[in-house]
Design a protein around this motif. Sequence first.
Motif, PDB file in Angstrom:
ATOM      1  N   LEU A 237       0.826  -1.215   0.000  1.00  0.00           N
ATOM      2  CA  LEU A 237       0.000   0.000   0.000  1.00  0.00           C
ATOM      3  C   LEU A 237       0.853   1.255   0.000  1.00  0.00           C
ATOM      4  O   LEU A 237       0.551   2.239  -0.691  1.00  0.00           O
ATOM      5  CB  LEU A 237      -0.922  -0.019   1.230  1.00  0.00           C
ATOM      6  CG  LEU A 237      -2.000  -1.115   1.255  1.00  0.00           C
ATOM      7  CD1 LEU A 237      -2.754  -1.061   2.585  1.00  0.00           C
ATOM      8  CD2 LEU A 237      -2.956  -0.942   0.087  1.00  0.00           C
ATOM      9  N   LEU A 238       1.957   1.233   0.775  1.00  0.00           N
ATOM     10  CA  LEU A 238       2.831   2.403   0.834  1.00  0.00           C
ATOM     11  C   LEU A 238       3.452   2.701  -0.520  1.00  0.00           C
ATOM     12  O   LEU A 238       3.479   3.850  -0.979  1.00  0.00           O
ATOM     13  CB  LEU A 238       3.922   2.171   1.887  1.00  0.00           C
ATOM     14  CG  LEU A 238       5.012   3.252   1.959  1.00  0.00           C
ATOM     15  CD1 LEU A 238       4.388   4.587   2.356  1.00  0.00           C
ATOM     16  CD2 LEU A 238       6.110   2.858   2.933  1.00  0.00           C
ATOM     17  N   ALA A 240       2.342   1.856  -3.395  1.00  0.00           N
ATOM     18  CA  ALA A 240       1.310   2.338  -4.310  1.00  0.00           C
ATOM     19  C   ALA A 240       1.029   3.820  -4.089  1.00  0.00           C
ATOM     20  O   ALA A 240       0.875   4.590  -5.054  1.00  0.00           O
ATOM     21  CB  ALA A 240       0.037   1.510  -4.127  1.00  0.00           C
ATOM     22  N   ASN A 241       0.966   4.253  -2.819  1.00  0.00           N
ATOM     23  CA  ASN A 241       0.699   5.668  -2.522  1.00  0.00           C
ATOM     24  C   ASN A 241       1.881   6.551  -2.913  1.00  0.00           C
ATOM     25  O   ASN A 241       1.712   7.658  -3.425  1.00  0.00           O
ATOM     26  CB  ASN A 241       0.382   5.841  -1.044  1.00  0.00           C
ATOM     27  CG  ASN A 241      -0.929   5.167  -0.662  1.00  0.00           C
ATOM     28  OD1 ASN A 241      -1.856   5.112  -1.460  1.00  0.00           O
ATOM     29  ND2 ASN A 241      -1.006   4.633   0.553  1.00  0.00           N
ATOM     30  N   ILE A 242       3.117   6.055  -2.652  1.00  0.00           N
ATOM     31  CA  ILE A 242       4.292   6.834  -3.044  1.00  0.00           C
ATOM     32  C   ILE A 242       4.357   6.957  -4.564  1.00  0.00           C
ATOM     33  O   ILE A 242       4.745   7.988  -5.116  1.00  0.00           O
ATOM     34  CB  ILE A 242       5.568   6.189  -2.475  1.00  0.00           C
ATOM     35  CG1 ILE A 242       5.597   6.345  -0.952  1.00  0.00           C
ATOM     36  CG2 ILE A 242       6.824   6.809  -3.085  1.00  0.00           C
ATOM     37  CD1 ILE A 242       6.783   5.692  -0.291  1.00  0.00           C
ATOM     38  N   ILE A 244       1.926   7.305  -6.467  1.00  0.00           N
ATOM     39  CA  ILE A 244       1.013   8.389  -6.860  1.00  0.00           C
ATOM     40  C   ILE A 244       1.597   9.741  -6.504  1.00  0.00           C
ATOM     41  O   ILE A 244       1.460  10.727  -7.234  1.00  0.00           O
ATOM     42  CB  ILE A 244      -0.354   8.191  -6.166  1.00  0.00           C
ATOM     43  CG1 ILE A 244      -0.997   6.890  -6.652  1.00  0.00           C
ATOM     44  CG2 ILE A 244      -1.275   9.368  -6.431  1.00  0.00           C
ATOM     45  CD1 ILE A 244      -2.270   6.529  -5.909  1.00  0.00           C
ATOM     46  N   LEU A 245       2.327   9.805  -5.370  1.00  0.00           N
ATOM     47  CA  LEU A 245       2.832  11.079  -4.876  1.00  0.00           C
ATOM     48  C   LEU A 245       4.030  11.581  -5.666  1.00  0.00           C
ATOM     49  O   LEU A 245       4.131  12.770  -5.985  1.00  0.00           O
ATOM     50  CB  LEU A 245       3.192  10.939  -3.389  1.00  0.00           C
ATOM     51  CG  LEU A 245       3.765  12.171  -2.692  1.00  0.00           C
ATOM     52  CD1 LEU A 245       2.729  13.292  -2.698  1.00  0.00           C
ATOM     53  CD2 LEU A 245       4.190  11.845  -1.270  1.00  0.00           C
ATOM     54  N   LEU A 309      -2.046  10.954   5.175  1.00  0.00           N
ATOM     55  CA  LEU A 309      -2.017  10.020   4.046  1.00  0.00           C
ATOM     56  C   LEU A 309      -3.223   9.100   4.203  1.00  0.00           C
ATOM     57  O   LEU A 309      -3.204   8.143   4.967  1.00  0.00           O
ATOM     58  CB  LEU A 309      -0.714   9.211   4.033  1.00  0.00           C
ATOM     59  CG  LEU A 309      -0.495   8.328   2.812  1.00  0.00           C
ATOM     60  CD1 LEU A 309      -0.447   9.166   1.542  1.00  0.00           C
ATOM     61  CD2 LEU A 309       0.808   7.543   2.946  1.00  0.00           C
ATOM     62  N   THR A 311      -6.283   6.810   2.396  1.00  0.00           N
ATOM     63  CA  THR A 311      -6.702   6.089   1.197  1.00  0.00           C
ATOM     64  C   THR A 311      -8.162   6.374   0.893  1.00  0.00           C
ATOM     65  O   THR A 311      -8.845   7.085   1.657  1.00  0.00           O
ATOM     66  CB  THR A 311      -6.484   4.582   1.378  1.00  0.00           C
ATOM     67  OG1 THR A 311      -7.197   4.153   2.539  1.00  0.00           O
ATOM     68  CG2 THR A 311      -5.014   4.253   1.539  1.00  0.00           C
ATOM     69  N   GLU A 316      -6.326   6.098   7.612  1.00  0.00           N
ATOM     70  CA  GLU A 316      -5.110   6.898   7.757  1.00  0.00           C
ATOM     71  C   GLU A 316      -3.902   5.963   7.810  1.00  0.00           C
ATOM     72  O   GLU A 316      -3.842   5.055   8.626  1.00  0.00           O
ATOM     73  CB  GLU A 316      -5.174   7.748   9.034  1.00  0.00           C
ATOM     74  CG  GLU A 316      -3.924   8.563   9.324  1.00  0.00           C
ATOM     75  CD  GLU A 316      -3.678   9.633   8.273  1.00  0.00           C
ATOM     76  OE1 GLU A 316      -4.635  10.332   7.942  1.00  0.00           O
ATOM     77  OE2 GLU A 316      -2.538   9.747   7.787  1.00  0.00           O
ATOM     78  N   HIS A 317      -2.894   6.176   6.915  1.00  0.00           N
ATOM     79  CA  HIS A 317      -1.710   5.312   6.833  1.00  0.00           C
ATOM     80  C   HIS A 317      -0.432   6.073   7.141  1.00  0.00           C
ATOM     81  O   HIS A 317       0.663   5.566   6.863  1.00  0.00           O
ATOM     82  CB  HIS A 317      -1.595   4.704   5.420  1.00  0.00           C
ATOM     83  CG  HIS A 317      -2.702   3.752   5.094  1.00  0.00           C
ATOM     84  ND1 HIS A 317      -2.740   2.466   5.582  1.00  0.00           N
ATOM     85  CD2 HIS A 317      -3.811   3.916   4.326  1.00  0.00           C
ATOM     86  CE1 HIS A 317      -3.820   1.861   5.113  1.00  0.00           C
ATOM     87  NE2 HIS A 317      -4.496   2.720   4.354  1.00  0.00           N
ATOM     88  N   VAL A 321       3.381   4.495   7.251  1.00  0.00           N
ATOM     89  CA  VAL A 321       4.423   4.975   6.346  1.00  0.00           C
ATOM     90  C   VAL A 321       5.633   5.435   7.139  1.00  0.00           C
ATOM     91  O   VAL A 321       6.785   5.154   6.779  1.00  0.00           O
ATOM     92  CB  VAL A 321       3.875   6.089   5.452  1.00  0.00           C
ATOM     93  CG1 VAL A 321       5.003   6.704   4.626  1.00  0.00           C
ATOM     94  CG2 VAL A 321       2.793   5.555   4.538  1.00  0.00           C
TER      95      VAL A 321
END
Length: 332
Positions: A237-238, A240-242, A244-245, A309, A311, A316-317, A321
Motif C-alpha cells: 500500500l505504501l 502504491a501511494n508513493i 502516486i505522490l 495520508l 486512502t 489513515e496510513h 508509512v
Amino acid sequence: MRNVRHTLVVIIAAATTAALAGCSANPANLPMPSDLTRHGYPLTVEFTNALNLPAGAKVSFDGAAVGTVRSIDLRDGAVAVGVEVDDGIAIPADSTATITQNTVLGDAYIKIDRPGADANNAALKPNSRIGRDHTVAPAPLEDTLAVLANFLGTGSVQRIEQTIGKVNAALPPTADGVRKVAGTLAADVRSLAADTTDLDRMFTSAAGFAQAVNRHVPDLENILSSHAMKLWANLRLLIANIGILLPSVGSVYTGGNWLVPMINSLANTLEGASSTGVGFADTGASVQHFLQTTLMPLLSKPSVDVTSLVTADGTEHLDDVANLLRMLGAVR
C-alpha cells in the motif's frame, strides 16, 4: 524242477500282493534316491512348512552335499525336519537354512548358509536345533507357476522383443556404423571425464548455496510468517501511494523552473518601483525574502511535509508509512 520254480514265483507274487494290499502305500512317503547309508550326527531344522520336501533329500553346506533328510514331523505348530550331517562337518550355530530347488521343477533340498561375520560361529552340537527364526520356508510351486504364467501372459516377452527390435532398427546396419556409434559414445564419455573439474565446481557451489540457505532457515521462516505477510501487505500500500505522490512532486520540480526568472524580474521591478515613492520597497523585500528562504530552497532541494495520508476508504496510513521509512533508515 520247472514246476518248483513256477510255484516259488507264484508264492512270492502272492506274498507281495498281500503285503501291498494290507498297507496303504503312498508314493509321497517313498524316500528320494540318495546315499541312505551315510552316517553322521543328527540335527533338527524347523520350518513353517516343508511342502514337497521328501525324506532322503540332500542337505548342502558351502555348496557341497553334507547330509540327508531322515524324518519330517510336526512339533508345536512347526515342521521339524530331522537331518543327519556327515561327521567332521561343523555347522555354525547362527546358520540359516532354506528349502530350495535348483530349477523350477527340480528336487527340493535343504541349503544351509553361514552366518554373518559378527554372528555366533560356534559349531552346532549333535541333536541341536536351527529354529524357525533362522529358516526360510519354500514358496509354493503353484505360486511360482502363477507368477511365471502372469509374466508370460501379460505381454512382457512381447515387449522385450519389441524393445530389441527398436534397438536393432536404431543401430546402423553395418559393423562400421556400430563402431561409429561406439566411437561417438566414447568421445562423449571422454569429454565428460575431461570436465570433471567444472562439474566438481558446480556441485561445490550448489552445496555451498544449500548450506547458506540452511543457515538462514530461521530468517526465511520469519520472512514468510503470517506477521511478515501483514508487513508486506502494508508495504504494498505504501509503495502504491508513493507511486502516486512522486509524479506530482516531479511535475512541480520540472515544470516550475520557468517561474524562477519571472519571479526574479518581478522582484527587480518592485525594487525599481520603490524609487517612485510608491510603497513597494517593503513588498519587494518580502518577495526577495520569500524567494531566498522559501521558494529557491524548495526548487533546489524539493521536499514535501506530509501531514496526512488517507486512502479512498478513509483509512489513515501516515503512521504505517513513518514506521516503514524508519525501518528503511529514511527517517529517525
